[in-house]
Motif scaffolding. Structure first.
Motif, PDB file in Angstrom:
ATOM      1  N   LEU A 185     -20.013  23.084  20.650  1.00  0.00           N
ATOM      2  CA  LEU A 185     -19.764  24.513  20.435  1.00  0.00           C
ATOM      3  C   LEU A 185     -18.606  25.011  21.286  1.00  0.00           C
ATOM      4  N   VAL A 186     -18.657  24.694  22.599  1.00  0.00           N
ATOM      5  CA  VAL A 186     -17.636  25.216  23.506  1.00  0.00           C
ATOM      6  C   VAL A 186     -16.259  24.680  23.120  1.00  0.00           C
ATOM      7  N   GLN A 187     -16.202  23.399  22.757  1.00  0.00           N
ATOM      8  CA  GLN A 187     -14.891  22.833  22.440  1.00  0.00           C
ATOM      9  C   GLN A 187     -14.365  23.380  21.120  1.00  0.00           C
ATOM     10  N   ASP A 204      -8.864  16.738  44.689  1.00  0.00           N
ATOM     11  CA  ASP A 204      -9.300  18.123  44.906  1.00  0.00           C
ATOM     12  C   ASP A 204     -10.672  18.301  44.281  1.00  0.00           C
ATOM     13  N   PRO A 205     -11.381  19.390  44.632  1.00  0.00           N
ATOM     14  CA  PRO A 205     -12.803  19.488  44.238  1.00  0.00           C
ATOM     15  C   PRO A 205     -13.037  19.459  42.727  1.00  0.00           C
ATOM     16  N   THR A 206     -12.042  19.842  41.919  1.00  0.00           N
ATOM     17  CA  THR A 206     -12.316  19.941  40.481  1.00  0.00           C
ATOM     18  C   THR A 206     -12.673  18.584  39.859  1.00  0.00           C
ATOM     19  N   SER A 207     -12.296  17.478  40.518  1.00  0.00           N
ATOM     20  CA  SER A 207     -12.662  16.166  39.975  1.00  0.00           C
ATOM     21  C   SER A 207     -14.138  15.855  40.201  1.00  0.00           C
ATOM     22  N   PHE A 208     -14.839  16.699  40.949  1.00  0.00           N
ATOM     23  CA  PHE A 208     -16.222  16.373  41.321  1.00  0.00           C
ATOM     24  C   PHE A 208     -17.184  17.496  40.945  1.00  0.00           C
ATOM     25  N   SER A 209     -16.868  18.203  39.850  1.00  0.00           N
ATOM     26  CA  SER A 209     -17.673  19.365  39.469  1.00  0.00           C
ATOM     27  C   SER A 209     -18.830  18.968  38.552  1.00  0.00           C
ATOM     28  N   LEU A 210     -19.646  19.961  38.205  1.00  0.00           N
ATOM     29  CA  LEU A 210     -20.779  19.730  37.305  1.00  0.00           C
ATOM     30  C   LEU A 210     -20.301  19.181  35.966  1.00  0.00           C
ATOM     31  N   ASN A 211     -19.158  19.681  35.492  1.00  0.00           N
ATOM     32  CA  ASN A 211     -18.630  19.183  34.223  1.00  0.00           C
ATOM     33  C   ASN A 211     -18.358  17.688  34.292  1.00  0.00           C
ATOM     34  N   GLU A 212     -17.855  17.251  35.454  1.00  0.00           N
ATOM     35  CA  GLU A 212     -17.567  15.835  35.635  1.00  0.00           C
ATOM     36  C   GLU A 212     -18.874  15.028  35.611  1.00  0.00           C
ATOM     37  N   SER A 213     -19.915  15.583  36.233  1.00  0.00           N
ATOM     38  CA  SER A 213     -21.225  14.921  36.209  1.00  0.00           C
ATOM     39  C   SER A 213     -21.724  14.772  34.781  1.00  0.00           C
ATOM     40  N   ILE A 214     -21.527  15.836  33.998  1.00  0.00           N
ATOM     41  CA  ILE A 214     -21.983  15.803  32.610  1.00  0.00           C
ATOM     42  C   ILE A 214     -21.220  14.729  31.842  1.00  0.00           C
ATOM     43  N   LEU A 215     -19.924  14.612  32.152  1.00  0.00           N
ATOM     44  CA  LEU A 215     -19.103  13.591  31.501  1.00  0.00           C
ATOM     45  C   LEU A 215     -19.609  12.189  31.847  1.00  0.00           C
ATOM     46  N   TYR A 217      -2.293  12.672  16.398  1.00  0.00           N
ATOM     47  CA  TYR A 217      -1.128  13.507  16.723  1.00  0.00           C
ATOM     48  C   TYR A 217      -1.517  14.964  16.926  1.00  0.00           C
ATOM     49  N   LEU A 218      -2.496  15.168  17.802  1.00  0.00           N
ATOM     50  CA  LEU A 218      -2.919  16.536  18.096  1.00  0.00           C
ATOM     51  C   LEU A 218      -1.925  17.171  19.049  1.00  0.00           C
ATOM     52  N   PRO A 219      -1.773  18.487  18.957  1.00  0.00           N
ATOM     53  CA  PRO A 219      -0.952  19.152  19.972  1.00  0.00           C
ATOM     54  C   PRO A 219      -1.590  18.996  21.363  1.00  0.00           C
ATOM     55  N   ASP A 220      -0.763  18.918  22.383  1.00  0.00           N
ATOM     56  CA  ASP A 220      -1.258  18.671  23.734  1.00  0.00           C
ATOM     57  C   ASP A 220      -2.315  19.675  24.169  1.00  0.00           C
ATOM     58  N   ALA A 221      -2.151  20.929  23.724  1.00  0.00           N
ATOM     59  CA  ALA A 221      -3.024  21.990  24.210  1.00  0.00           C
ATOM     60  C   ALA A 221      -4.481  21.744  23.837  1.00  0.00           C
ATOM     61  N   VAL A 222      -4.732  21.095  22.697  1.00  0.00           N
ATOM     62  CA  VAL A 222      -6.118  20.933  22.260  1.00  0.00           C
ATOM     63  C   VAL A 222      -6.624  19.500  22.436  1.00  0.00           C
ATOM     64  N   ALA A 223      -5.756  18.585  22.875  1.00  0.00           N
ATOM     65  CA  ALA A 223      -6.156  17.177  22.931  1.00  0.00           C
ATOM     66  C   ALA A 223      -7.405  16.981  23.804  1.00  0.00           C
ATOM     67  N   ALA A 224      -7.397  17.610  24.992  1.00  0.00           N
ATOM     68  CA  ALA A 224      -8.541  17.455  25.898  1.00  0.00           C
ATOM     69  C   ALA A 224      -9.801  18.034  25.271  1.00  0.00           C
ATOM     70  N   ASN A 225      -9.654  19.173  24.584  1.00  0.00           N
ATOM     71  CA  ASN A 225     -10.811  19.801  23.949  1.00  0.00           C
ATOM     72  C   ASN A 225     -11.384  18.924  22.847  1.00  0.00           C
ATOM     73  N   VAL A 226     -10.488  18.322  22.044  1.00  0.00           N
ATOM     74  CA  VAL A 226     -10.958  17.484  20.940  1.00  0.00           C
ATOM     75  C   VAL A 226     -11.691  16.259  21.492  1.00  0.00           C
ATOM     76  N   ARG A 227     -11.222  15.749  22.631  1.00  0.00           N
ATOM     77  CA  ARG A 227     -11.879  14.606  23.252  1.00  0.00           C
ATOM     78  C   ARG A 227     -13.321  14.954  23.628  1.00  0.00           C
ATOM     79  N   LEU A 228     -13.486  16.117  24.268  1.00  0.00           N
ATOM     80  CA  LEU A 228     -14.836  16.531  24.659  1.00  0.00           C
ATOM     81  C   LEU A 228     -15.693  16.836  23.443  1.00  0.00           C
ATOM     82  N   LEU A 229     -15.041  17.384  22.405  1.00  0.00           N
ATOM     83  CA  LEU A 229     -15.750  17.665  21.154  1.00  0.00           C
ATOM     84  C   LEU A 229     -16.323  16.366  20.584  1.00  0.00           C
ATOM     85  N   ALA A 230     -15.487  15.323  20.571  1.00  0.00           N
ATOM     86  CA  ALA A 230     -15.941  14.023  20.083  1.00  0.00           C
ATOM     87  C   ALA A 230     -17.102  13.515  20.935  1.00  0.00           C
ATOM     88  N   TYR A 231     -17.019  13.771  22.231  1.00  0.00           N
ATOM     89  CA  TYR A 231     -18.090  13.374  23.126  1.00  0.00           C
ATOM     90  C   TYR A 231     -19.407  14.054  22.789  1.00  0.00           C
TER      91      TYR A 231
END
Lengths: 289, 289
Positions: free
Chosen positions: A103-105, B208-219, B253-267
């Motif tokens: 959903l979020v993505q 930096d701390p962002t590599s060790f956040s809750l989102n990273e744990s979820i990943l 060939y996704l635009p860079d802006a959404v590539a990370a989002n699409v990856r998480l979406l696939a996840y």
């Protein structure tokens, strides 16, 4: 005084989230992380509806209905199939996590990752007794509180409400008595999503929003539920208000940086020392919920 | 070619992460959501020892692992009392607390600005400057730890852990020290992910701390669950999917802006589909009960 009022108003929104989370958790035992996805999506849908020129009231109604639909969709595609297979709680949790990510993505891909606002310009403010409040700060919580009161009324009076309470107490018996558990679960997921959407738009109207606010919101709802007690529907609302006041005081007397740390320390403390919450009757953790 | 080496290094680091998380989820049935926090503790402890005190590579790595292992008491002691959803809540709380400390204890961790200028690993007089030499070093470590995990599955300790996972009460009744087992499993897994954190810090030279956040744990959790749990090849598959999925999505060939989002979406989609079709993961053996 100002801090207290700010905290109270913020707390009403947290309380609404607590009620939304516990509505699902109490009745179906689903750890509803996907609620965070609905929370994140609601303000974006409202924004688009308003940009299309629809009046605010109509847009808001549309958002609430759309959120409810989304909640039911999650139940139909994720949780009901798991329930039929008698999957363990961990499977529900992971499935819900997956639904949240999806959903979020989707929201981020469609609307972008930037922070947005729903209103422009400076908000109207009122001052009385040394307390200054903005219109957005009051209207949002007022709406959320109304929604919660209506929901409590439904739970207390209506046939559906009685059925929902029965579902929370003993789902097997509800099914044995010939009530339609599947339909009831749809109601639960729909109502919970609608309430979360109201809290989300109220919050977004006040401070703006981006696609990633959902997880934090649903975790705050979870903390509210534990503080207030997972054994009743009123508990989470009161728990949320207490949490809101406490967070406001932490920001004022301590530092905003430790707000989250204090929130989750409180969660740990309650789980250890009073797992039944402030409200519920004394019971063991396993049978209390 | 350097790019392939770069991917290989990430695969080796994530393989250690996945294997250590599998010890908790797959062998012990403990749904840990604070793993990125221990990854961070390992990374920060090692990085501080290297940059501030000028320690050598292996001593710093070892003390980082030790720190993560000792701090694992924060989740393992509550694990004596809490199961299922309640344990998940506790581990989310621990994750948030550790993240808040990393983010806010500016005197020590430099807060959101992180630690930079971490030097590449070295033994004695030799420094692993080239990417290919790092691949070899990390490869040796990853294979070594992988062998430990493979050995653990069939060792008395691993068998006891799996017995506890399948039936806590039965394990107790035949005299297995279930509480001690949990302490040991958490300490071992956290120390191991602490090593992975140190390796990550030494390779990218900035944390930096962002590599060790809750989102990273979820990943991390998603990685292990998609790959599969309960054996060694499952987590390795998960790490491979995590590394290769972005490469596969490159062909869209996704635009860079959404590539990370699409990856998480696939996840997210993979998580839900896995729970529907193959709850043990791609290559796992353990189904949640």
């Amino acid at each position: 005084m100002q801090i207290l009022i700010n905290g109270l108003l913020q707390g009403v929104l947290l309380g609404a989230l607590g009620v939304a989370f516990s509505l699902v958790y109490r009745t179906t035992k689903v750890f509803h992380i996907a609620l965070g996805g609905i929370y994140a999506a609601a303000p974006f849908v409202l924004l688009t509806a308003m940009q299309s020129g629809a009046p605010l009231i109509l847009s808001a109604l549309f958002v609430i209905l759309a959120a409810a639909g989304l909640g039911v969709l999650i139940e139909e595609t994720v949780h009901w199939p798991f329930e039929r297979k008698r999957s363990p709680a961990a499977v529900h949790l992971i499935g819900s996590l997956g639904a949240y990510l999806v959903l979020v993505q989707i929201v981020a891909v469609v609307w972008g990752n930037e922070t947005r606002v729903l209103r422009e310009g400076i908000d109207k403010t009122w001052s009385a007794f040394g307390v200054t409040l903005s219109q957005a700060q009051v209207l949002g919580p007022a709406m959320a509180a109304t929604a919660v009161v209506i929901l409590f009324g439904l739970l207390a009076r209506a046939e559906r409400g009685l059925e929902l309470r029965a579902l929370a107490d003993n789902p097997v018996l509800v099914a044995l008595l010939g009530r339609n558990v599947r339909a009831l679960r749809r109601w639960v997921f729909g109502l919970s999503a609608a309430l979360a959407a109201i809290a989300a738009t109220a919050q977004a109207w006040d401070v703006g929003f981006d696609p990633h606010v959902g997880l934090k919101a649903v975790l705050h709802g979870m903390v509210s539920m534990i503080i207030g007690g997972a054994g009743s529907f009123v508990g989470p609302f009161v728990g949320g208000i207490l949490l809101g006041v406490l967070r406001a005081e932490v920001v004022w007397f301590g530092s905003a940086r430790w707000e989250e740390a204090v929130t989750f320390t409180l969660l740990g403390a309650f789980l250890f020392f009073r797992p039944q919450g402030i409200f519920a009757r004394r019971a063991r953790l396993e049978e209390g919920v | 070619m350097n790019y392939v080496f770069h991917l290989l290094i990430y695969f080796e680091i994530y393989a250690i992460v996945a294997l250590s998380l599998n010890l908790l989820i797959g062998y012990g049935g403990l749904l840990q959501v604070a793993h990125a926090a221990y990854y961070g503790i390992g990374a920060y402890t090692a990085a501080l020892l290297w940059t501030k005190l000028g320690w050598g590579f292996f001593p710093g790595l070892a003390v980082g692992a030790l720190a993560a292992g000792v701090l694992s008491l924060l989740v393992s002691l509550p694990a004596w009392r809490f199961k299922g959803d309640y344990f998940v809540m506790i581990s989310i709380a621990v994750q948030t607390l550790i993240y808040a400390v990393l983010y806010n204890w500016t005197e020590l961790t430099n807060g959101p600005f992180g630690i930079s200028g971490i030097s590449r690993p070295g033994i004695g007089g030799y420094t692993f400057v080239t990417t290919s030499s790092v691949v070899v070093l990390y490869g040796v470590l990853a294979v070594g730890l992988g062998l430990v995990m493979a050995f653990l599955k069939w060792s008395p300790f691993g068998r006891a852990l799996q017995a506890m996972r399948d039936d806590d009460l039965a394990a107790r009744s035949v005299g297995l020290p279930v509480d001690l087992l949990k302490l040991q499993a958490f300490a071992l897994a956290s120390a191991m992910v602490g090593i992975a954190g140190g390796l990550y810090a030494a390779y990218v030279s900035y944390i930096d701390p962002t590599s060790f956040s809750l989102n990273e744990s979820i990943l991390m959790l998603s990685m292990v669950i998609i790959g599969g749990t309960g054996n060694v090849r499952g987590p390795l598959t998960g790490a491979a999917v995590l590394i290769l999925l972005p490469e596969a999505l490159r062909f869209l060939y996704l635009p860079d802006a959404v590539a990370a989002n699409v990856r998480l979406l696939a996840y997210g989609l993979l998580l839900v589909l896995m729970m529907h079709l193959r709850p043990q993961g791609l290559a796992g053996t353990y189904r949640y009960q």
